[in-house]
Design an enzyme around this catalytic site. Sequence first.
Site, PDB file in Angstrom:
ATOM      1  CG  ASN A 160      -1.722   1.276   1.353  1.00 39.67           C
ATOM      2  OD1 ASN A 160      -1.690   2.128   0.459  1.00 39.67           O
ATOM      3  ND2 ASN A 160      -2.462   1.407   2.443  1.00 39.67           N
ATOM      4  CG  ASP A 211      -3.256  -2.473  12.552  1.00 35.48           C
ATOM      5  OD1 ASP A 211      -2.341  -3.293  12.376  1.00 35.48           O
ATOM      6  OD2 ASP A 211      -3.359  -1.792  13.577  1.00 35.48           O
ATOM      7  NE  ARG A 267      -7.297   6.692   5.723  1.00 37.58           N
ATOM      8  CZ  ARG A 267      -6.383   5.897   6.228  1.00 37.58           C
ATOM      9  NH1 ARG A 267      -5.119   6.163   6.060  1.00 37.58           N
ATOM     10  NH2 ARG A 267      -6.722   4.833   6.895  1.00 37.58           N
ATOM     11  CG  ASP A 274      -8.982  -5.918  12.899  1.00 40.31           C
ATOM     12  OD1 ASP A 274      -9.313  -5.872  14.089  1.00 40.31           O
ATOM     13  OD2 ASP A 274      -8.682  -6.974  12.315  1.00 40.31           O
TER      14      ASP A 274
HETATM   15  C1  LIG Z   1      -3.909   9.744  27.544  1.00 33.86           C
HETATM   16  C2  LIG Z   1      -3.320   8.425  27.256  1.00 33.86           C
HETATM   17  C3  LIG Z   1      -4.085   7.734  26.200  1.00 33.86           C
HETATM   18  C4  LIG Z   1      -3.634   6.326  25.971  1.00 33.86           C
HETATM   19  C5  LIG Z   1      -4.653   5.620  25.185  1.00 33.86           C
HETATM   20  C6  LIG Z   1      -4.232   4.280  24.774  1.00 33.86           C
HETATM   21  C7  LIG Z   1      -5.051   3.810  23.636  1.00 33.86           C
HETATM   22  C8  LIG Z   1      -4.213   3.221  22.590  1.00 33.86           C
HETATM   23  C9  LIG Z   1      -4.946   2.919  21.311  1.00 33.86           C
HETATM   24  C10 LIG Z   1      -4.608   1.575  20.859  1.00 33.86           C
HETATM   25  C11 LIG Z   1      -5.411   1.097  19.719  1.00 33.86           C
HETATM   26  C12 LIG Z   1      -5.060  -0.322  19.491  1.00 33.86           C
HETATM   27  C13 LIG Z   1      -5.975  -0.977  18.546  1.00 33.86           C
HETATM   28  C14 LIG Z   1      -5.546  -0.815  17.132  1.00 33.86           C
HETATM   29  C15 LIG Z   1      -6.365  -0.303  16.228  1.00 33.86           C
HETATM   30  C16 LIG Z   1      -5.968  -0.201  14.781  1.00 33.86           C
HETATM   31  O1  LIG Z   1      -6.555  -1.243  14.091  1.00 33.86           O
HETATM   32  C17 LIG Z   1      -6.478   1.117  14.225  1.00 33.86           C
HETATM   33  C18 LIG Z   1      -6.066   1.300  12.778  1.00 33.86           C
HETATM   34  O2  LIG Z   1      -4.704   1.274  12.616  1.00 33.86           O
HETATM   35  P1  LIG Z   1      -3.993   1.651  11.182  1.00 33.86           P
HETATM   36  O3  LIG Z   1      -4.241   3.107  10.921  1.00 33.86           O
HETATM   37  O4  LIG Z   1      -4.616   0.816  10.096  1.00 33.86           O
HETATM   38  O5  LIG Z   1      -2.524   1.313  11.356  1.00 33.86           O
HETATM   39  N1  LIG Z   1      -5.956   2.184  15.015  1.00 33.86           N
HETATM   40  C19 LIG Z   1      -6.749   2.913  15.818  1.00 33.86           C
HETATM   41  C20 LIG Z   1      -6.079   3.929  16.665  1.00 33.86           C
HETATM   42  O6  LIG Z   1      -7.942   2.780  15.850  1.00 33.86           O
HETATM   43  N1  LIG Z   2      -3.477   2.248  -3.443  1.00 32.94           N
HETATM   44  C1  LIG Z   2      -4.307   2.635  -2.482  1.00 32.94           C
HETATM   45  N2  LIG Z   2      -4.896   3.860  -2.525  1.00 32.94           N
HETATM   46  C2  LIG Z   2      -5.701   4.274  -1.527  1.00 32.94           C
HETATM   47  N3  LIG Z   2      -6.017   3.521  -0.440  1.00 32.94           N
HETATM   48  C3  LIG Z   2      -5.472   2.297  -0.352  1.00 32.94           C
HETATM   49  C4  LIG Z   2      -4.588   1.802  -1.359  1.00 32.94           C
HETATM   50  N4  LIG Z   2      -4.189   0.557  -0.994  1.00 32.94           N
HETATM   51  C5  LIG Z   2      -4.796   0.293   0.180  1.00 32.94           C
HETATM   52  N5  LIG Z   2      -5.559   1.320   0.576  1.00 32.94           N
HETATM   53  C6  LIG Z   2      -6.369   1.481   1.800  1.00 32.94           C
HETATM   54  O1  LIG Z   2      -5.696   2.367   2.676  1.00 32.94           O
HETATM   55  C7  LIG Z   2      -6.198   2.166   3.990  1.00 32.94           C
HETATM   56  C8  LIG Z   2      -5.147   2.432   5.039  1.00 32.94           C
HETATM   57  O2  LIG Z   2      -4.063   1.634   4.848  1.00 32.94           O
HETATM   58  P1  LIG Z   2      -3.027   1.158   5.942  1.00 32.94           P
HETATM   59  O3  LIG Z   2      -1.918   0.499   5.165  1.00 32.94           O
HETATM   60  O4  LIG Z   2      -3.666   0.366   6.971  1.00 32.94           O
HETATM   61  O5  LIG Z   2      -2.452   2.527   6.539  1.00 32.94           O
HETATM   62  P2  LIG Z   2      -2.773   3.288   7.888  1.00 32.94           P
HETATM   63  O6  LIG Z   2      -2.188   2.471   8.976  1.00 32.94           O
HETATM   64  O7  LIG Z   2      -2.074   4.596   7.738  1.00 32.94           O
HETATM   65  O8  LIG Z   2      -4.246   3.419   8.022  1.00 32.94           O
HETATM   66  C9  LIG Z   2      -6.684   0.751   4.030  1.00 32.94           C
HETATM   67  O9  LIG Z   2      -8.022   0.767   4.405  1.00 32.94           O
HETATM   68  C10 LIG Z   2      -6.540   0.229   2.609  1.00 32.94           C
HETATM   69  O10 LIG Z   2      -7.707  -0.445   2.198  1.00 32.94           O
END
Ligand SMILES: CCCCCCCCCCCCC/C=C/[C@@H](O)[C@H](COP(=O)(O)O)NC(C)=O
Ligand SMILES: Nc1ncnc2c1ncn2[C@@H]1O[C@H](COP(=O)(O)OP(=O)(O)O)[C@@H](O)[C@H]1O
Length: 550
Positions: free
Chosen positions: A142, A202, A309, A510
């Site tokens: 990605n 994630d 984003r 997730d």
């Molecule tokens: C004041 C102190 C606050 C501490 C709060 C601690 C909370 C930590 C949050 C942890 C979240 C863990 C679960 C992970 C979720 C990911 O799937 C999701 C998406 O992650 P991605 O953007 O795809 O890497 N991220 C969030 C923040 O919802």
């Molecule tokens: N080429 C692309 N252009 C735009 N969005 C994409 C592309 N490939 C994947 N994605 C989407 O981008 C979103 C975020 O990706 P991810 O790799 O989890 O980054 P982040 O942790 O910053 O959210 C995912 O929901 C995925 O479906």
Amino acid sequence: MERPGRLLQLSELRVRNTAYEVSLSRSLLTWKKRVSSSVYHTFKPSLCHSVAVSEIISVREEEENSSKDDGSWRKIRERQERDCRRAFTVSYVERGRNHRWRCAEVSFICPDASLCQRWVHSILEQLAALSCRPKHLLVYINPHGGKKQGNRIYEQKVAPLFAQAGVTTQVIVTEYANHARDHLRTDAELKQFDGVVCVGGDGMFSEILHGLIWRMQLDSAVNPNSPEEALQPCSLRIGIIPAGSTDCICFATVGTNDPVTSALHIIVGDSQPMDVCSVHHNDSFLKYSVSLLGYGFFGDVLSDSERKRWMGPARYDLSGLKMFLTHHYYEGTVSYLPAKGIMGTPRDSGRCRSGCVVCEYNGEAFTQKGEKYKLDESFDTESDDEWRTVRGKFLAINAASMSCACPRTPKGLSPAAHLADGTTDLILVRKCSRFDFLRHLIRHTSKDDQFDLAFVEVHRVSRFRFVPRQCQSDSDLNLPEAHKRQIFGPLCRDHPACGCSPHYSSWNCDGEVLNHTAIDVRVHCQLIKLFARGIEEMTVLEEVTSPCAI
Ligand SMILES: CCCCCCCCCCCCC/C=C/[C@@H](O)[C@H](COP(=O)(O)O)NC(C)=O
Ligand SMILES: Nc1ncnc2c1ncn2[C@@H]1O[C@H](COP(=O)(O)OP(=O)(O)O)[C@@H](O)[C@H]1O
Ligand SMILES: [Ca+2]
């Protein structure tokens, strides 16, 4: 660790200018410094190194330099070339701090070329016998995840290691969201691959997960819509190269978010089974989840952050602060089926670590339960009286199928949750003051127990359902888009001073926003496998790495 067993090679070789006794067995490569003094009957520990064969990345004979120089330099070069031809270099996994792995190298100089070739041949033979190692991988990148470094991370840090280890790849850089999911569902010729690699966060992992599970069910004629259906486990392992924002699945299965460490776990062919939750709404499938299903606080943080984003990973901090201040609570009914006949509770002090006995025990218990269920149709694993119900006003409802450890909370949302025990930890945070909620949040980052608060309860469950209050009569929330926008979005932004809470939050699945609030969730024990081994304990660390004790 396996005992060294019968020696396949034993020679005196040089490492730089020092003589070593080098030995190879099926499981270990060991080099011990020769100590001639009669005082030493054993080798000093610092003079003895060993590497598990399973952690050797590659072995190569040093290449000859095709020099066109002549004159006095020629002789020197020829001598160097002769030395080179008689040397071989072994690359292997070296453990660093905080679960990071690196690729280290050691070169052995042999007295003659044929001995050198015998050594290389023996090591290659042992590596070829490691059937768990992937040979051909399908890689999805990605380019827009996290700090938009996916391409660079893969090309600079991962591809060279794969090439060195002789792992071949087909690389697809995604062009749009769900590209990887749809490609896996229908187009990818999966038979030729030994695994799938996901370069992203994630959300990107979630795409791979959906593509693979869906494909597996289609190929084996399982109906993925019914929560009652036992799903077909996936045969291909998934590797995660962290290049996203939270990267909690990588962190919780490897112990660090580091592309090189992840690449090495893939190369050595690690395998970590993992539970998957299937999320349904009225007998139709919505999504799969392996880490967090969060309603209320984490749902709101995610939907708010989607609009930011462009900020990259920092969007979660800003949305987190905003949602903390907003302090919305939501009414509804949670019903759950406590996990039965399993080892472990969410309040245990033990942690899910590499080779976890809880996961092994519960994994077997679930497999047996599944078989029993098949043999005896009337075997009732989920009779109605076992379901428990909690009604109320909640700031957050979180289901953590694994610890959800990530750099923001190194111990995780549920520190004692297990990766592969067939359960999820259902955490209910009831309406409380901002101050109390802050105490709960801050405890995620300290040693204090975030569950040890009067307004928090946690249950280890194998199924659960949620119905928001407003739709309890018809237990349905499949609203038209316009209506949904009205409910989810502007309600309180339009009336910032009114102090009311919107009726609905949304589920963070997730890192993806779900478009239904009434859901039915079932845990599928060990449905998928990752190229990981769980977080290693320090004792394992000490055993495996050099120096060795004799
Ligand atoms: C004041 C102190 C606050 C501490 C709060 C601690 C909370 C930590 C949050 C942890 C979240 C863990 C679960 C992970 C979720 C990911 O799937 C999701 C998406 O992650 P991605 O953007 O795809 O890497 N991220 C969030 C923040 O919802
Ligand atoms: N080429 C692309 N252009 C735009 N969005 C994409 C592309 N490939 C994947 N994605 C989407 O981008 C979103 C975020 O990706 P991810 O790799 O989890 O980054 P982040 O942790 O910053 O959210 C995912 O929901 C995925 O479906
Ligand atoms: Ca679990």
